[in-house]
Design a protein around this motif. Structure first.
Motif, mmCIF file in Angstrom:
data_model
loop_
_atom_site.group_PDB
_atom_site.id
_atom_site.type_symbol
_atom_site.label_atom_id
_atom_site.label_comp_id
_atom_site.label_asym_id
_atom_site.label_seq_id
_atom_site.Cartn_x
_atom_site.Cartn_y
_atom_site.Cartn_z
ATOM 1 N N MET A 1 0.845 -1.164 0.000
ATOM 2 C CA MET A 1 0.000 0.000 0.000
ATOM 3 C C MET A 1 0.896 1.234 0.000
ATOM 4 S SD MET A 1 -2.605 1.360 2.965
ATOM 5 C CE MET A 1 -3.486 -0.153 3.013
ATOM 6 N N ARG A 2 0.674 2.092 -0.917
ATOM 7 C CA ARG A 2 1.458 3.312 -1.012
ATOM 8 C C ARG A 2 0.762 4.414 -0.223
ATOM 9 N NH1 ARG A 2 5.440 5.400 -3.897
ATOM 10 N NH2 ARG A 2 5.723 3.653 -5.297
ATOM 11 N N THR A 3 1.581 5.135 0.565
ATOM 12 C CA THR A 3 1.042 6.258 1.333
ATOM 13 C C THR A 3 2.148 7.275 1.587
ATOM 14 O OG1 THR A 3 -0.237 6.888 3.277
ATOM 15 C CG2 THR A 3 1.480 5.244 3.605
ATOM 16 N N ASN A 4 1.765 8.486 1.836
ATOM 17 C CA ASN A 4 2.721 9.538 2.194
ATOM 18 C C ASN A 4 2.457 9.935 3.632
ATOM 19 O OD1 ASN A 4 3.924 9.783 -0.355
ATOM 20 N ND2 ASN A 4 2.259 11.081 -1.064
ATOM 21 N N ILE A 5 3.537 9.942 4.436
ATOM 22 C CA ILE A 5 3.396 10.356 5.828
ATOM 23 C C ILE A 5 4.534 11.302 6.175
ATOM 24 C CG2 ILE A 5 2.121 8.330 6.612
ATOM 25 C CD1 ILE A 5 4.728 7.145 7.622
ATOM 26 N N GLU A 6 4.271 12.172 7.115
ATOM 27 C CA GLU A 6 5.284 13.093 7.594
ATOM 28 C C GLU A 6 5.829 12.554 8.911
ATOM 29 O OE1 GLU A 6 5.354 17.782 8.499
ATOM 30 O OE2 GLU A 6 4.113 17.126 6.800
ATOM 31 N N LEU A 7 7.140 12.329 8.961
ATOM 32 C CA LEU A 7 7.773 11.749 10.144
ATOM 33 C C LEU A 7 8.749 12.743 10.754
ATOM 34 C CD1 LEU A 7 8.615 8.264 8.601
ATOM 35 C CD2 LEU A 7 6.700 8.810 10.111
ATOM 36 N N ASP A 8 8.902 12.683 12.060
ATOM 37 C CA ASP A 8 9.859 13.515 12.766
ATOM 38 C C ASP A 8 11.271 13.011 12.452
ATOM 39 O OD1 ASP A 8 11.694 13.866 15.230
ATOM 40 O OD2 ASP A 8 10.070 15.313 15.598
ATOM 41 N N ASP A 9 12.101 13.875 11.860
ATOM 42 C CA ASP A 9 13.438 13.477 11.423
ATOM 43 C C ASP A 9 14.305 12.935 12.559
ATOM 44 O OD1 ASP A 9 12.963 14.133 8.772
ATOM 45 O OD2 ASP A 9 13.758 16.177 8.982
ATOM 46 N N GLU A 10 14.222 13.565 13.720
ATOM 47 C CA GLU A 10 15.062 13.146 14.840
ATOM 48 C C GLU A 10 14.704 11.735 15.313
ATOM 49 O OE1 GLU A 10 15.917 14.472 19.411
ATOM 50 O OE2 GLU A 10 15.554 16.072 17.937
ATOM 51 N N ILE A 11 13.423 11.460 15.463
ATOM 52 C CA ILE A 11 13.013 10.123 15.925
ATOM 53 C C ILE A 11 13.295 9.072 14.855
ATOM 54 C CG2 ILE A 11 10.573 10.158 15.236
ATOM 55 C CD1 ILE A 11 11.807 8.921 18.606
ATOM 56 N N VAL A 12 13.197 9.459 13.587
ATOM 57 C CA VAL A 12 13.512 8.527 12.496
ATOM 58 C C VAL A 12 14.994 8.167 12.539
ATOM 59 C CG1 VAL A 12 13.712 8.291 9.988
ATOM 60 C CG2 VAL A 12 11.610 9.193 10.987
ATOM 61 N N ARG A 13 15.861 9.156 12.714
ATOM 62 C CA ARG A 13 17.307 8.881 12.796
ATOM 63 C C ARG A 13 17.625 7.974 13.979
ATOM 64 N NH1 ARG A 13 17.776 14.202 10.948
ATOM 65 N NH2 ARG A 13 17.794 15.061 13.055
ATOM 66 N N GLU A 14 17.010 8.267 15.118
ATOM 67 C CA GLU A 14 17.255 7.457 16.315
ATOM 68 C C GLU A 14 16.762 6.024 16.116
ATOM 69 O OE1 GLU A 14 16.495 7.580 21.138
ATOM 70 O OE2 GLU A 14 15.584 9.120 19.879
ATOM 71 N N ALA A 15 15.574 5.881 15.558
ATOM 72 C CA ALA A 15 15.009 4.551 15.330
ATOM 73 C C ALA A 15 15.839 3.764 14.319
ATOM 74 C CB ALA A 15 13.562 4.670 14.855
ATOM 75 N N MET A 16 16.313 4.432 13.277
ATOM 76 C CA MET A 16 17.140 3.751 12.280
ATOM 77 C C MET A 16 18.456 3.292 12.898
ATOM 78 S SD MET A 16 16.288 5.863 8.796
ATOM 79 C CE MET A 16 17.015 4.685 7.651
ATOM 80 N N ALA A 17 19.031 4.114 13.764
ATOM 81 C CA ALA A 17 20.287 3.743 14.428
ATOM 82 C C ALA A 17 20.065 2.549 15.355
ATOM 83 C CB ALA A 17 20.837 4.929 15.207
ATOM 84 N N LEU A 18 18.963 2.555 16.088
ATOM 85 C CA LEU A 18 18.683 1.464 17.012
ATOM 86 C C LEU A 18 18.338 0.161 16.301
ATOM 87 C CD1 LEU A 18 16.577 3.384 19.670
ATOM 88 C CD2 LEU A 18 18.822 2.331 20.020
ATOM 89 N N SER A 19 17.645 0.271 15.178
ATOM 90 C CA SER A 19 17.170 -0.926 14.486
ATOM 91 C C SER A 19 18.176 -1.476 13.487
ATOM 92 C CB SER A 19 15.857 -0.630 13.764
ATOM 93 O OG SER A 19 16.089 0.301 12.712
ATOM 94 N N GLY A 20 19.030 -0.613 12.963
ATOM 95 C CA GLY A 20 19.997 -1.053 11.960
ATOM 96 C C GLY A 20 19.436 -1.123 10.551
ATOM 97 N N VAL A 21 18.211 -0.680 10.347
ATOM 98 C CA VAL A 21 17.639 -0.690 9.000
ATOM 99 C C VAL A 21 18.232 0.449 8.193
ATOM 100 C CG1 VAL A 21 15.487 -1.805 9.728
ATOM 101 C CG2 VAL A 21 15.610 0.688 9.600
ATOM 102 N N LYS A 22 18.140 0.327 6.879
ATOM 103 C CA LYS A 22 18.775 1.309 5.997
ATOM 104 C C LYS A 22 17.801 2.318 5.393
ATOM 105 C CE LYS A 22 22.787 -0.806 6.222
ATOM 106 N NZ LYS A 22 23.574 -0.496 7.366
ATOM 107 N N THR A 23 16.514 1.982 5.357
ATOM 108 C CA THR A 23 15.554 2.873 4.703
ATOM 109 C C THR A 23 14.372 3.173 5.618
ATOM 110 O OG1 THR A 23 14.211 1.093 3.745
ATOM 111 C CG2 THR A 23 16.107 1.849 2.450
ATOM 112 N N LYS A 24 13.700 4.276 5.318
ATOM 113 C CA LYS A 24 12.509 4.637 6.082
ATOM 114 C C LYS A 24 11.409 3.608 5.853
ATOM 115 C CE LYS A 24 13.442 9.565 6.051
ATOM 116 N NZ LYS A 24 13.028 10.888 5.559
ATOM 117 N N LYS A 25 11.352 3.070 4.642
ATOM 118 C CA LYS A 25 10.350 2.050 4.333
ATOM 119 C C LYS A 25 10.547 0.831 5.244
ATOM 120 C CE LYS A 25 8.585 -0.820 0.591
ATOM 121 N NZ LYS A 25 8.651 -1.128 -0.850
ATOM 122 N N GLU A 26 11.788 0.378 5.367
ATOM 123 C CA GLU A 26 12.099 -0.749 6.264
ATOM 124 C C GLU A 26 11.748 -0.410 7.708
ATOM 125 O OE1 GLU A 26 15.911 -3.249 5.603
ATOM 126 O OE2 GLU A 26 16.342 -1.232 4.845
#
Length: 66
Positions: A1-26
């Protein structure tokens, strides 16, 4: 399902660092999976103490396939 969402950049960076994923989609996919898993587990935990087993029920024999 394709959708557009606005995400908080800081929490996205923190979550990506904690999870080890490479993309916002992941990241979003992983977050949704963990959300569903947590909610299912919570539903099971809420059953604690609400299920009564028959005194003759032998769960140990079921573990051994008997």
């Amino acid at each position: 399902m394709r959708t557009n969402i606005e995400l908080d950049d800081e929490i996205v960076r923190e979550a990506m660092a904690l999870s080890g994923v490479k993309t916002k989609k992941e990241l979003v996919a992983r977050a949704l999976q963990e959300f569903v898993k947590t909610r299912k587990l919570r539903s099971i935990i809420e059953l604690d103490g609400k299920i009564e087993f028959d005194d003759l029920y032998d769960y140990k024999s079921l573990r051994n396939g008997q």
